[in-house]
Scaffold this motif. Structure first.
Motif, PDB file in Angstrom:
ATOM      1  N   ALA A  73     -89.033  70.779 -10.281  1.00 55.08           N
ATOM      2  CA  ALA A  73     -88.178  69.918  -9.452  1.00 55.08           C
ATOM      3  C   ALA A  73     -87.033  69.352 -10.289  1.00 55.08           C
ATOM      4  CB  ALA A  73     -89.001  68.799  -8.827  1.00 55.08           C
ATOM      5  N   ALA A  74     -87.316  68.985 -11.543  1.00 48.79           N
ATOM      6  CA  ALA A  74     -86.257  68.489 -12.431  1.00 48.79           C
ATOM      7  C   ALA A  74     -85.237  69.591 -12.716  1.00 48.79           C
ATOM      8  CB  ALA A  74     -86.859  67.958 -13.733  1.00 48.79           C
ATOM      9  N   VAL A  75     -85.730  70.803 -12.963  1.00 51.26           N
ATOM     10  CA  VAL A  75     -84.836  71.948 -13.183  1.00 51.26           C
ATOM     11  C   VAL A  75     -83.993  72.182 -11.937  1.00 51.26           C
ATOM     12  CG1 VAL A  75     -84.778  74.472 -13.455  1.00 51.26           C
ATOM     13  CG2 VAL A  75     -86.269  73.090 -14.904  1.00 51.26           C
ATOM     14  N   ALA A  76     -84.641  72.214 -10.784  1.00 55.81           N
ATOM     15  CA  ALA A  76     -83.937  72.476  -9.531  1.00 55.81           C
ATOM     16  C   ALA A  76     -82.929  71.383  -9.215  1.00 55.81           C
ATOM     17  CB  ALA A  76     -84.941  72.632  -8.392  1.00 55.81           C
ATOM     18  N   ALA A  77     -83.308  70.124  -9.443  1.00 57.18           N
ATOM     19  CA  ALA A  77     -82.383  69.013  -9.174  1.00 57.18           C
ATOM     20  C   ALA A  77     -81.167  69.093 -10.098  1.00 57.18           C
ATOM     21  CB  ALA A  77     -83.100  67.678  -9.338  1.00 57.18           C
ATOM     22  N   SER A  78     -81.408  69.392 -11.362  1.00 64.12           N
ATOM     23  CA  SER A  78     -80.288  69.535 -12.306  1.00 64.12           C
ATOM     24  C   SER A  78     -79.383  70.687 -11.891  1.00 64.12           C
ATOM     25  CB  SER A  78     -80.812  69.798 -13.720  1.00 64.12           C
ATOM     26  OG  SER A  78     -81.599  68.739 -14.152  1.00 64.12           O
ATOM     27  N   SER A  79     -80.006  71.804 -11.551  1.00 64.22           N
ATOM     28  CA  SER A  79     -79.233  72.965 -11.108  1.00 64.22           C
ATOM     29  C   SER A  79     -78.468  72.642  -9.830  1.00 64.22           C
ATOM     30  CB  SER A  79     -80.152  74.159 -10.869  1.00 64.22           C
ATOM     31  OG  SER A  79     -80.747  74.572 -12.061  1.00 64.22           O
ATOM     32  N   PHE A  80     -79.102  71.870  -8.933  1.00 62.08           N
ATOM     33  CA  PHE A  80     -78.427  71.536  -7.693  1.00 62.08           C
ATOM     34  C   PHE A  80     -77.221  70.631  -7.935  1.00 62.08           C
ATOM     35  CE2 PHE A  80     -77.599  68.998  -3.921  1.00 62.08           C
ATOM     36  CZ  PHE A  80     -77.224  70.023  -3.066  1.00 62.08           C
ATOM     37  N   LEU A  81     -77.312  69.724  -8.885  1.00 62.67           N
ATOM     38  CA  LEU A  81     -76.148  68.877  -9.194  1.00 62.67           C
ATOM     39  C   LEU A  81     -74.970  69.731  -9.666  1.00 62.67           C
ATOM     40  CD1 LEU A  81     -77.844  65.821 -10.917  1.00 62.67           C
ATOM     41  CD2 LEU A  81     -76.884  65.941  -8.607  1.00 62.67           C
ATOM     42  N   VAL A  82     -75.267  70.724 -10.500  1.00 63.06           N
ATOM     43  CA  VAL A  82     -74.228  71.662 -10.937  1.00 63.06           C
ATOM     44  C   VAL A  82     -73.721  72.449  -9.734  1.00 63.06           C
ATOM     45  CG1 VAL A  82     -73.763  73.698 -12.368  1.00 63.06           C
ATOM     46  CG2 VAL A  82     -75.132  71.810 -13.287  1.00 63.06           C
ATOM     47  N   ASN A  83     -74.645  72.908  -8.900  1.00 63.79           N
ATOM     48  CA  ASN A  83     -74.316  73.656  -7.688  1.00 63.79           C
ATOM     49  C   ASN A  83     -73.362  72.863  -6.804  1.00 63.79           C
ATOM     50  OD1 ASN A  83     -74.708  73.907  -4.742  1.00 63.79           O
ATOM     51  ND2 ASN A  83     -76.249  75.446  -5.168  1.00 63.79           N
ATOM     52  N   GLU A  84     -73.708  71.635  -6.514  1.00 60.22           N
ATOM     53  CA  GLU A  84     -72.904  70.821  -5.593  1.00 60.22           C
ATOM     54  C   GLU A  84     -71.530  70.520  -6.185  1.00 60.22           C
ATOM     55  OE1 GLU A  84     -73.147  68.512  -1.756  1.00 60.22           O
ATOM     56  OE2 GLU A  84     -73.712  70.454  -2.542  1.00 60.22           O
ATOM     57  N   ALA A  85     -71.471  70.251  -7.485  1.00 61.59           N
ATOM     58  CA  ALA A  85     -70.182  69.993  -8.139  1.00 61.59           C
ATOM     59  C   ALA A  85     -69.295  71.239  -8.111  1.00 61.59           C
ATOM     60  CB  ALA A  85     -70.405  69.522  -9.576  1.00 61.59           C
ATOM     61  N   MET A  86     -69.890  72.387  -8.421  1.00 62.97           N
ATOM     62  CA  MET A  86     -69.122  73.636  -8.379  1.00 62.97           C
ATOM     63  C   MET A  86     -68.669  73.948  -6.955  1.00 62.97           C
ATOM     64  SD  MET A  86     -71.254  76.143 -10.952  1.00 62.97           S
ATOM     65  CE  MET A  86     -70.314  77.568 -10.445  1.00 62.97           C
ATOM     66  N   TYR A  87     -69.553  73.720  -6.004  1.00 62.84           N
ATOM     67  CA  TYR A  87     -69.227  74.006  -4.603  1.00 62.84           C
ATOM     68  C   TYR A  87     -68.095  73.101  -4.140  1.00 62.84           C
ATOM     69  CZ  TYR A  87     -70.371  75.619   0.153  1.00 62.84           C
ATOM     70  OH  TYR A  87     -70.345  76.191   1.412  1.00 62.84           O
ATOM     71  N   TRP A  88     -68.182  71.832  -4.457  1.00 62.88           N
ATOM     72  CA  TRP A  88     -67.109  70.901  -4.109  1.00 62.88           C
ATOM     73  C   TRP A  88     -65.785  71.377  -4.701  1.00 62.88           C
ATOM     74  CZ3 TRP A  88     -63.859  68.246  -7.323  1.00 62.88           C
ATOM     75  CH2 TRP A  88     -62.981  67.373  -6.693  1.00 62.88           C
ATOM     76  N   ALA A  89     -65.796  71.751  -5.988  1.00 59.18           N
ATOM     77  CA  ALA A  89     -64.573  72.189  -6.653  1.00 59.18           C
ATOM     78  C   ALA A  89     -63.986  73.433  -5.971  1.00 59.18           C
ATOM     79  CB  ALA A  89     -64.842  72.469  -8.132  1.00 59.18           C
ATOM     80  N   LEU A  90     -64.852  74.395  -5.669  1.00 60.55           N
ATOM     81  CA  LEU A  90     -64.346  75.600  -5.011  1.00 60.55           C
ATOM     82  C   LEU A  90     -63.824  75.320  -3.611  1.00 60.55           C
ATOM     83  CD1 LEU A  90     -66.973  78.288  -6.123  1.00 60.55           C
ATOM     84  CD2 LEU A  90     -64.599  78.077  -6.874  1.00 60.55           C
ATOM     85  N   LEU A  91     -64.498  74.452  -2.877  1.00 63.19           N
ATOM     86  CA  LEU A  91     -64.040  74.110  -1.528  1.00 63.19           C
ATOM     87  C   LEU A  91     -62.738  73.319  -1.551  1.00 63.19           C
ATOM     88  CD1 LEU A  91     -67.414  73.102   0.168  1.00 63.19           C
ATOM     89  CD2 LEU A  91     -66.094  75.201   0.556  1.00 63.19           C
ATOM     90  N   THR A  92     -62.597  72.478  -2.563  1.00 66.49           N
ATOM     91  CA  THR A  92     -61.441  71.586  -2.634  1.00 66.49           C
ATOM     92  C   THR A  92     -60.233  72.231  -3.310  1.00 66.49           C
ATOM     93  OG1 THR A  92     -62.960  69.724  -2.778  1.00 66.49           O
ATOM     94  CG2 THR A  92     -60.695  69.304  -3.431  1.00 66.49           C
ATOM     95  N   LEU A  93     -60.478  73.002  -4.347  1.00 60.27           N
ATOM     96  CA  LEU A  93     -59.385  73.467  -5.198  1.00 60.27           C
ATOM     97  C   LEU A  93     -58.983  74.926  -5.001  1.00 60.27           C
ATOM     98  CD1 LEU A  93     -60.683  71.738  -8.452  1.00 60.27           C
ATOM     99  CD2 LEU A  93     -58.969  70.874  -6.820  1.00 60.27           C
ATOM    100  N   THR A  94     -59.715  75.645  -4.170  1.00 63.72           N
ATOM    101  CA  THR A  94     -59.381  77.053  -3.935  1.00 63.72           C
ATOM    102  C   THR A  94     -59.305  77.322  -2.435  1.00 63.72           C
ATOM    103  OG1 THR A  94     -61.630  77.960  -3.760  1.00 63.72           O
ATOM    104  CG2 THR A  94     -60.746  77.654  -6.003  1.00 63.72           C
ATOM    105  N   PRO A  95     -58.716  78.436  -2.065  1.00 64.42           N
ATOM    106  CA  PRO A  95     -58.665  78.795  -0.641  1.00 64.42           C
ATOM    107  C   PRO A  95     -59.892  79.586  -0.172  1.00 64.42           C
ATOM    108  CG  PRO A  95     -57.308  80.314  -1.893  1.00 64.42           C
ATOM    109  CD  PRO A  95     -57.833  79.276  -2.876  1.00 64.42           C
ATOM    110  N   LEU A  96     -60.925  79.670  -1.006  1.00 65.39           N
ATOM    111  CA  LEU A  96     -62.111  80.441  -0.634  1.00 65.39           C
ATOM    112  C   LEU A  96     -62.776  79.881   0.613  1.00 65.39           C
ATOM    113  CD1 LEU A  96     -63.830  80.986  -4.101  1.00 65.39           C
ATOM    114  CD2 LEU A  96     -62.738  82.728  -2.685  1.00 65.39           C
ATOM    115  N   ARG A  97     -63.307  80.787   1.444  1.00 61.12           N
ATOM    116  CA  ARG A  97     -64.117  80.355   2.586  1.00 61.12           C
ATOM    117  C   ARG A  97     -65.415  79.762   2.056  1.00 61.12           C
ATOM    118  NH1 ARG A  97     -64.362  85.907   5.326  1.00 61.12           N
ATOM    119  NH2 ARG A  97     -66.547  85.396   5.016  1.00 61.12           N
ATOM    120  N   TYR A  98     -66.005  78.855   2.812  1.00 62.58           N
ATOM    121  CA  TYR A  98     -67.231  78.172   2.387  1.00 62.58           C
ATOM    122  C   TYR A  98     -68.371  79.135   2.083  1.00 62.58           C
ATOM    123  CZ  TYR A  98     -69.525  78.824   6.909  1.00 62.58           C
ATOM    124  OH  TYR A  98     -70.116  79.367   7.999  1.00 62.58           O
TER     125      TYR A  98
END
Length: 123
Positions: A73-98
């Motif tokens: 769960a700690a591994v997954a939560a850490s990975s998810f924080l990276v996931n969400e930050a990367m996802y936010w960046a791609l959604l906000t800073l690029t024209p990529l579809r979700y």
């Protein structure tokens, strides 16, 4: 390729597909923002990943859930924080579809999850 690597890929791809499908279903059908859908998808895919890696990839069913679940769960939560930050960046800073951005994020974060799972959560 080792049995462990093949199992990791099989479980990882299964969890990735579950995660991705939940996002692509929830965004249009429930009118959720992709970042919110990502949280729900993570919670669903977590189960596929935990039980798959526990029983197939790392064959740690001889260890108690009391030991492996909090670590994973700690591994997954850490990975998810990276996931969400990367996802936010791609959604906000690029024209990529979700949906395309989600695939890129999930593939990238999978490597981190494997290393932490192998050398800590199920070690």
């Amino acid at each position: 390729m080792t049995r462990e690597a093949l199992s990791f890929i099989a479980v990882g791809v299964s969890a990735l597909l579950v995660h991705w499908l939940v996002v692509v279903v929830l965004v249009p059908l429930a009118a959720l923002h992709p970042l919110i859908a990502n949280v729900i998808a993570f919670l669903v895919a977590f189960n596929v990943s935990y039980f798959g890696h526990r029983h197939l990839t790392f064959r740690a069913s001889d260890r108690s859930h009391r030991q492996t679940l909090p670590r994973f769960a700690a591994v997954a939560a850490s990975s998810f924080l990276v996931n969400e930050a990367m996802y936010w960046a791609l959604l906000t800073l690029t024209p990529l579809r979700y949906d395309i951005a989600m695939l890129l994020v999930l593939g990238t974060v999978a490597v981190l999850t494997y290393l932490l799972g192998k050398f800590w959560a199920f070690a």
